[in-house]
Design an enzyme around this catalytic site. Structure first.
Site, short mmCIF file in Angstrom:
data_model
loop_
_atom_site.label_atom_id
_atom_site.label_comp_id
_atom_site.label_asym_id
_atom_site.label_seq_id
_atom_site.Cartn_x
_atom_site.Cartn_y
_atom_site.Cartn_z
N ASP A 94 -60.48 49.80 -5.79
CA ASP A 94 -61.82 50.26 -6.17
C ASP A 94 -61.97 50.23 -7.68
OD1 ASP A 94 -64.16 51.05 -4.93
OD2 ASP A 94 -63.43 53.05 -4.37
N GLU A 192 -72.19 52.45 3.24
CA GLU A 192 -71.78 53.85 3.44
C GLU A 192 -72.99 54.73 3.72
OE1 GLU A 192 -69.03 55.33 0.53
OE2 GLU A 192 -69.39 57.42 1.05
N1 MHF Z 1 -62.49 62.93 2.33
C1 MHF Z 1 -63.45 62.09 1.94
N2 MHF Z 1 -64.04 61.31 2.85
C2 MHF Z 1 -65.03 60.45 2.50
O1 MHF Z 1 -65.54 59.71 3.38
C3 MHF Z 1 -65.41 60.38 1.13
C4 MHF Z 1 -64.73 61.19 0.20
N3 MHF Z 1 -63.78 62.04 0.64
N4 MHF Z 1 -65.02 61.15 -1.12
C5 MHF Z 1 -65.87 60.11 -1.61
C6 MHF Z 1 -66.96 59.86 -0.68
C7 MHF Z 1 -67.94 61.03 -0.50
N5 MHF Z 1 -68.32 60.87 0.86
C8 MHF Z 1 -69.12 61.75 1.60
C9 MHF Z 1 -68.94 63.11 1.54
C10 MHF Z 1 -69.71 63.96 2.29
C11 MHF Z 1 -70.71 63.45 3.11
C12 MHF Z 1 -71.52 64.41 3.93
O2 MHF Z 1 -71.24 65.57 3.98
N6 MHF Z 1 -72.53 63.91 4.59
C13 MHF Z 1 -73.32 64.73 5.52
C14 MHF Z 1 -74.61 64.04 5.85
C15 MHF Z 1 -75.70 64.40 4.91
C16 MHF Z 1 -77.00 63.90 5.39
O3 MHF Z 1 -77.33 64.11 6.58
O4 MHF Z 1 -77.74 63.29 4.60
C17 MHF Z 1 -72.57 64.87 6.83
O5 MHF Z 1 -72.97 65.71 7.63
O6 MHF Z 1 -71.59 64.14 7.04
C18 MHF Z 1 -70.90 62.09 3.16
C19 MHF Z 1 -70.10 61.24 2.41
C20 MHF Z 1 -67.70 59.72 1.44
N7 MHF Z 1 -66.46 59.58 0.68
C1 KIV Z 2 -64.92 55.49 1.30
C2 KIV Z 2 -64.62 54.18 0.65
C3 KIV Z 2 -65.62 53.14 1.03
C4 KIV Z 2 -64.47 54.32 -0.85
O1 KIV Z 2 -65.21 53.79 -1.64
C5 KIV Z 2 -63.35 55.15 -1.34
O2 KIV Z 2 -62.50 55.57 -0.55
O3 KIV Z 2 -63.31 55.37 -2.55
MG MG Z 3 -64.87 54.47 -3.65
#
Ligand code: MHF
Ligand code: KIV
Ligand code: MG
Length: 275
Positions: A94, A192
């Site tokens: 990344d 994503e």
């Molecule tokens: N442990 C972890 N997993 C991940 O997939 C991840 C990370 N860290 N860090 C970097 C990004 C941040 N990410 C995330 C973190 C939280 C949500 C989240 O809480 N989304 C809500 C949905 C919000 C909505 O409805 O708009 C959910 O309920 O999952 C999503 C992506 C994905 N990536």
């Molecule tokens: C969740 C993936 C796509 C990413 O960018 C990361 O792990 O940093």
């Molecule tokens: Mg990333």
């Protein structure tokens, strides 16, 4: 400084040609993040096709609240650890926040990830505004994975981690960005947190493979953060599935993830977002 024999292409290994063939043949591409030798080796044994040394390491390894503090030096270090375990899996690094404020500095950062880290591809967040960098990387022989939808490096502009592309105008802008990145030479695209129908449409419209995370079952492959799959993230995103809480140990959990992606039984409806 060197990563030794990691730079030599091997027979049977996953590469950009193989990824394109998997899309053509309808074989789902199973991807995970990895940050160290031991877990990368376990992922490799489980048959994971692609390992991403994600800047998510800032959150799941270092304990930061965002991915922003991660440096190129740190991604190089973790990429070297992961690359030593990989024989078949494609190693992707990344590009961290602020490692590519312009195309020249981006080319230099990506070059370091390849030369010093042993990455075989780099990933960068962003749309058409990154097309110039993507074509510079391509021209220099560095394969590129683009990343649209939720871009965690934009967290302060977005005001949180949430679904992208629900509004019609946003969806059209994402489709235009995807086309521009493909035209600039991107070899792969990660989507994503986008509505499942939009991701399915983009995967159908693009020639390059589209890998989803919280993007439904219509993509050419899936990726998740390793810690979420193992079940060690206290509050994982809704789109993740903690295979590690269902299986008896790390290796069965990773094998179950790969099998579920290949069988298209993951992601289920509950792991995606509707428009
Ligand atoms: N442990 C972890 N997993 C991940 O997939 C991840 C990370 N860290 N860090 C970097 C990004 C941040 N990410 C995330 C973190 C939280 C949500 C989240 O809480 N989304 C809500 C949905 C919000 C909505 O409805 O708009 C959910 O309920 O999952 C999503 C992506 C994905 N990536
Ligand atoms: C969740 C993936 C796509 C990413 O960018 C990361 O792990 O940093
Ligand atoms: Mg990333």
């Amino acid at each position: 400084m060197t990563s030794g024999d990691r730079q030599r292409p091997r027979g049977g290994a996953v590469n950009v040609t193989r990824l394109a063939a998997m899309k053509r043949d309808g074989e789902p591409i199973a991807c995970l993040t990895a940050y160290d030798y031991g877990f990368a080796a376990a992922c490799e044994r489980a048959g994971v096709d692609l390992l991403l040394v994600g800047d998510s390491l800032g959150m799941v390894v270092q304990g930061h609240e965002t991915t922003l503090p991660v440096t190129v030096e740190e991604v190089i270090y973790h990429t070297r650890c992961v690359a030593r375990a990989c024989r078949r899996s494609l190693v992707v690094a990344d590009m961290p926040f602020m490692s590519h404020p312009d195309a020249e500095s981006g080319l230099a950062s990506a070059g370091r990830l390849v030369k010093e880290g042993g990455a075989q591809m780099v990933k960068l967040e962003g749309g058409a505004e990154q097309a110039a960098l993507v074509s510079r990387l391509s021209a220099n022989g560095i394969p590129v994975c683009a990343h649209l939808g939720l871009r965690p490096q934009q967290v302060h502009k977005l005001g949180g981690y949430r679904v992208q592309g629900r509004a019609e105008a946003e969806a059209e802008a994402m489709a235009a960005d995807a086309r521009a990145l493909e035209e600039a030479g991107a070899d792969l695209l990660i989507l994503e947190c986008v509505p499942a129908a939009l991701a399915r449409r983009l995967a159908g419209a693009l020639a390059i493979p589209v890998i989803g995370i919280g993007a439904g079952s219509g993509c050419d492959g899936q990726i998740l953060v390793l810690h979420d799959v193992l079940g060690v993230t206290p509050q994982p995103p809704r789109f993740a599935r903690a295979f590690g809480r269902e299986a008896a140990g790390v290796e069965p959990a990773l094998a179950a993830y790969v099998e579920a992606v290949k069988a298209r039984s993951f992601p289920g409806e509950q792991h995606g977002f509707q428009a």
